[in-house]
Design a protein around this motif. Sequence first.
Motif, PDB file in Angstrom:
ATOM      1  N   ILE A 219      48.423  31.779  44.016  1.00 42.16           N
ATOM      2  CA  ILE A 219      48.683  31.546  42.718  1.00 42.16           C
ATOM      3  C   ILE A 219      48.047  30.401  42.136  1.00 42.16           C
ATOM      4  O   ILE A 219      47.225  30.142  41.185  1.00 42.16           O
ATOM      5  CB  ILE A 219      50.218  31.793  41.854  1.00 42.16           C
ATOM      6  N   GLU A 220      48.258  29.219  42.907  1.00 42.86           N
ATOM      7  CA  GLU A 220      47.671  27.722  42.604  1.00 42.86           C
ATOM      8  C   GLU A 220      46.407  27.866  42.558  1.00 42.86           C
ATOM      9  O   GLU A 220      45.573  27.352  41.679  1.00 42.86           O
ATOM     10  CB  GLU A 220      48.436  26.918  43.417  1.00 42.86           C
ATOM     11  N   SER A 221      45.789  28.687  43.667  1.00 43.81           N
ATOM     12  CA  SER A 221      44.219  28.485  43.789  1.00 43.81           C
ATOM     13  C   SER A 221      43.824  29.509  42.740  1.00 43.81           C
ATOM     14  O   SER A 221      42.383  28.822  42.326  1.00 43.81           O
ATOM     15  CB  SER A 221      44.070  29.289  45.083  1.00 43.81           C
ATOM     16  N   ILE A 222      44.346  30.473  42.214  1.00 45.23           N
ATOM     17  CA  ILE A 222      43.768  31.169  41.173  1.00 45.23           C
ATOM     18  C   ILE A 222      43.789  30.285  39.989  1.00 45.23           C
ATOM     19  O   ILE A 222      42.786  30.194  39.099  1.00 45.23           O
ATOM     20  CB  ILE A 222      44.477  32.508  40.872  1.00 45.23           C
ATOM     21  N   ILE A 223      44.911  29.478  39.442  1.00 52.63           N
ATOM     22  CA  ILE A 223      45.091  28.877  38.360  1.00 52.63           C
ATOM     23  C   ILE A 223      43.930  27.691  38.510  1.00 52.63           C
ATOM     24  O   ILE A 223      43.076  27.207  37.426  1.00 52.63           O
ATOM     25  CB  ILE A 223      46.311  28.063  38.442  1.00 52.63           C
ATOM     26  N   ARG A 224      43.483  27.171  39.740  1.00 53.15           N
ATOM     27  CA  ARG A 224      42.469  26.066  39.659  1.00 53.15           C
ATOM     28  C   ARG A 224      40.959  26.506  39.772  1.00 53.15           C
ATOM     29  O   ARG A 224      40.197  25.816  39.526  1.00 53.15           O
ATOM     30  CB  ARG A 224      42.640  25.406  40.931  1.00 53.15           C
ATOM     31  N   ASN A 225      40.813  27.906  40.123  1.00 51.09           N
ATOM     32  CA  ASN A 225      39.342  28.272  40.154  1.00 51.09           C
ATOM     33  C   ASN A 225      38.872  28.991  38.842  1.00 51.09           C
ATOM     34  O   ASN A 225      39.212  30.033  38.366  1.00 51.09           O
ATOM     35  CB  ASN A 225      39.310  29.409  41.238  1.00 51.09           C
ATOM     36  N   GLY A 226      38.255  28.239  38.111  1.00 49.34           N
ATOM     37  CA  GLY A 226      37.949  28.736  36.623  1.00 49.34           C
ATOM     38  C   GLY A 226      36.880  29.788  36.593  1.00 49.34           C
ATOM     39  O   GLY A 226      36.292  30.430  35.607  1.00 49.34           O
ATOM     40  N   PHE A 227      36.434  30.339  37.816  1.00 50.07           N
ATOM     41  CA  PHE A 227      35.530  31.414  38.023  1.00 50.07           C
ATOM     42  C   PHE A 227      36.017  32.926  38.314  1.00 50.07           C
ATOM     43  O   PHE A 227      35.370  33.677  38.823  1.00 50.07           O
ATOM     44  CB  PHE A 227      34.316  31.208  38.953  1.00 50.07           C
ATOM     45  N   ILE A 228      37.588  32.851  38.395  1.00 44.99           N
ATOM     46  CA  ILE A 228      38.135  33.926  38.726  1.00 44.99           C
ATOM     47  C   ILE A 228      38.891  34.630  37.522  1.00 44.99           C
ATOM     48  O   ILE A 228      39.685  34.056  36.902  1.00 44.99           O
ATOM     49  CB  ILE A 228      39.423  33.849  39.922  1.00 44.99           C
ATOM     50  N   SER A 229      38.450  35.764  37.339  1.00 40.41           N
ATOM     51  CA  SER A 229      39.185  36.583  36.216  1.00 40.41           C
ATOM     52  C   SER A 229      39.023  38.054  36.394  1.00 40.41           C
ATOM     53  O   SER A 229      38.030  38.384  36.878  1.00 40.41           O
ATOM     54  CB  SER A 229      38.370  35.913  34.928  1.00 40.41           C
ATOM     55  N   GLY A 230      39.939  38.795  35.843  1.00 39.21           N
ATOM     56  CA  GLY A 230      40.029  40.193  36.000  1.00 39.21           C
ATOM     57  C   GLY A 230      39.953  40.690  37.603  1.00 39.21           C
ATOM     58  O   GLY A 230      39.532  41.662  37.866  1.00 39.21           O
ATOM     59  N   THR A 231      40.911  39.821  38.397  1.00 40.18           N
ATOM     60  CA  THR A 231      40.686  39.970  39.861  1.00 40.18           C
ATOM     61  C   THR A 231      42.127  40.154  40.163  1.00 40.18           C
ATOM     62  O   THR A 231      43.159  39.597  39.778  1.00 40.18           O
ATOM     63  CB  THR A 231      40.168  38.865  40.474  1.00 40.18           C
ATOM     64  N   VAL A 232      42.196  41.090  41.407  1.00 47.96           N
ATOM     65  CA  VAL A 232      43.585  41.159  42.078  1.00 47.96           C
ATOM     66  C   VAL A 232      43.534  40.386  43.313  1.00 47.96           C
ATOM     67  O   VAL A 232      42.686  40.900  44.292  1.00 47.96           O
ATOM     68  CB  VAL A 232      44.209  42.505  42.074  1.00 47.96           C
ATOM     69  N   VAL A 233      44.301  39.607  43.713  1.00 48.00           N
ATOM     70  CA  VAL A 233      44.105  38.723  45.054  1.00 48.00           C
ATOM     71  C   VAL A 233      45.334  39.296  46.038  1.00 48.00           C
ATOM     72  O   VAL A 233      46.377  39.088  45.448  1.00 48.00           O
ATOM     73  CB  VAL A 233      44.431  37.106  44.826  1.00 48.00           C
ATOM     74  N   HIS A 234      44.793  39.855  46.895  1.00 44.07           N
ATOM     75  CA  HIS A 234      45.962  40.269  47.700  1.00 44.07           C
ATOM     76  C   HIS A 234      46.327  39.261  48.916  1.00 44.07           C
ATOM     77  O   HIS A 234      45.352  38.730  49.615  1.00 44.07           O
ATOM     78  CB  HIS A 234      45.368  41.516  48.830  1.00 44.07           C
ATOM     79  N   VAL A 235      47.603  39.034  48.753  1.00 45.09           N
ATOM     80  CA  VAL A 235      48.137  38.061  49.934  1.00 45.09           C
ATOM     81  C   VAL A 235      49.377  39.033  50.724  1.00 45.09           C
ATOM     82  O   VAL A 235      50.575  38.845  50.344  1.00 45.09           O
ATOM     83  CB  VAL A 235      48.816  37.049  49.176  1.00 45.09           C
ATOM     84  N   ASP A 236      48.842  39.826  51.527  1.00 44.17           N
ATOM     85  CA  ASP A 236      49.997  40.758  52.020  1.00 44.17           C
ATOM     86  C   ASP A 236      49.709  40.840  53.691  1.00 44.17           C
ATOM     87  O   ASP A 236      50.187  41.530  54.154  1.00 44.17           O
ATOM     88  CB  ASP A 236      49.621  41.986  51.648  1.00 44.17           C
ATOM     89  N   GLY A 237      49.113  39.697  54.197  1.00 48.99           N
ATOM     90  CA  GLY A 237      48.974  39.669  55.655  1.00 48.99           C
ATOM     91  C   GLY A 237      48.419  41.050  56.261  1.00 48.99           C
ATOM     92  O   GLY A 237      48.439  41.256  57.611  1.00 48.99           O
ATOM     93  N   GLY A 238      47.473  41.648  55.602  1.00 50.82           N
ATOM     94  CA  GLY A 238      46.791  42.737  56.231  1.00 50.82           C
ATOM     95  C   GLY A 238      47.513  43.988  56.115  1.00 50.82           C
ATOM     96  O   GLY A 238      46.993  44.926  56.612  1.00 50.82           O
ATOM     97  N   GLN A 239      48.385  43.997  55.261  1.00 43.11           N
ATOM     98  CA  GLN A 239      49.304  44.994  55.183  1.00 43.11           C
ATOM     99  C   GLN A 239      48.717  46.389  54.762  1.00 43.11           C
ATOM    100  O   GLN A 239      48.589  47.698  55.163  1.00 43.11           O
ATOM    101  CB  GLN A 239      50.567  45.053  54.506  1.00 43.11           C
ATOM    102  N   ARG A 240      47.485  46.100  53.710  1.00 45.73           N
ATOM    103  CA  ARG A 240      46.860  47.285  53.371  1.00 45.73           C
ATOM    104  C   ARG A 240      45.948  47.986  54.552  1.00 45.73           C
ATOM    105  O   ARG A 240      45.540  49.312  54.291  1.00 45.73           O
ATOM    106  CB  ARG A 240      45.835  46.973  52.267  1.00 45.73           C
ATOM    107  N   LEU A 241      45.776  47.379  55.528  1.00 46.36           N
ATOM    108  CA  LEU A 241      44.942  47.894  56.583  1.00 46.36           C
ATOM    109  C   LEU A 241      45.854  48.653  57.835  1.00 46.36           C
ATOM    110  O   LEU A 241      45.019  49.312  58.815  1.00 46.36           O
ATOM    111  CB  LEU A 241      44.227  46.818  57.188  1.00 46.36           C
ATOM    112  N   VAL A 242      47.292  48.613  57.917  1.00 53.43           N
ATOM    113  CA  VAL A 242      47.844  49.431  58.775  1.00 53.43           C
ATOM    114  C   VAL A 242      49.073  50.076  58.050  1.00 53.43           C
ATOM    115  O   VAL A 242      49.188  50.298  57.073  1.00 53.43           O
ATOM    116  CB  VAL A 242      48.699  48.199  59.558  1.00 53.43           C
TER     117      VAL A 242
END
Length: 242
Positions: A219-242
């Motif tokens: 979340i802190e990274s998203i706040i700091r990056n002014g070029f990220i909008s309308g995005t879903v950032v997945h922080v799931d340890g790869g769970q979507r792949l297994v």
Amino acid sequence: MAETREHVVIVGGSSGMGLALAGRLLTSGVVVTIVGRSSERLSQAREKLGKVSSLQTATADATREDQVEQLFRSVGNLHHIVSTAADVGGVYVPLPDMDLSIARRVVDSKVIAPLLLAKHGAPRLAPGGSITFTSGIAAYRPAPNGSVVAAINGAIESLVYALAIELAPVRVNAVSPGWVDTPIWDSVAGEGKKAALEAMAKRLPVGRIGQADDIAHAIESIIRNGFISGTVVHVDGGQRLV
């Protein structure tokens, strides 16, 4: 004129991922207001965070429009809004046993509350400001008895896409956590929490369950990056792949 210090409001900041984010931001000199429904839990959070002068607390129920309005009137201008709040207790049940009043409470906590935060918070944001919500892995890997949680996580991500267009240049994003060891698991799994988390850790490509600070870092990274909008950032340890 002195430069205004960066101010971040974290709804759900009294525990779990929100509390971890508050800690990270406070160490970098940001003014943080943590918001929750329980004044007792907010006091406990203040103790954990060290009672620093740049920490403020506010009691509000984000599902109540009058309280959200009052919240943003009281905190004044700010730079970023984050919501990690969720109230999903009692909703992981078979569909025939579903209590509709509980389902509506969960929808309020993760869909209506973000709408209200955007409606009343966006006008308070300074240029370059952002709003970040929290969805979750259930939108992609739904579990049996988890239809309501899957639905609300999918809804919040669609809401992010729409708000990123409507509220531009305010940036609107979501973080989608996988299984994270936070207090919410006490209500979801009860005594089975430890076994459930250990079993998932063995499945994940990263070999472990997430921690609150993993999500806070994202979340802190998203706040700091002014070029990220309308995005879903997945922080799931790869769970979507297994």
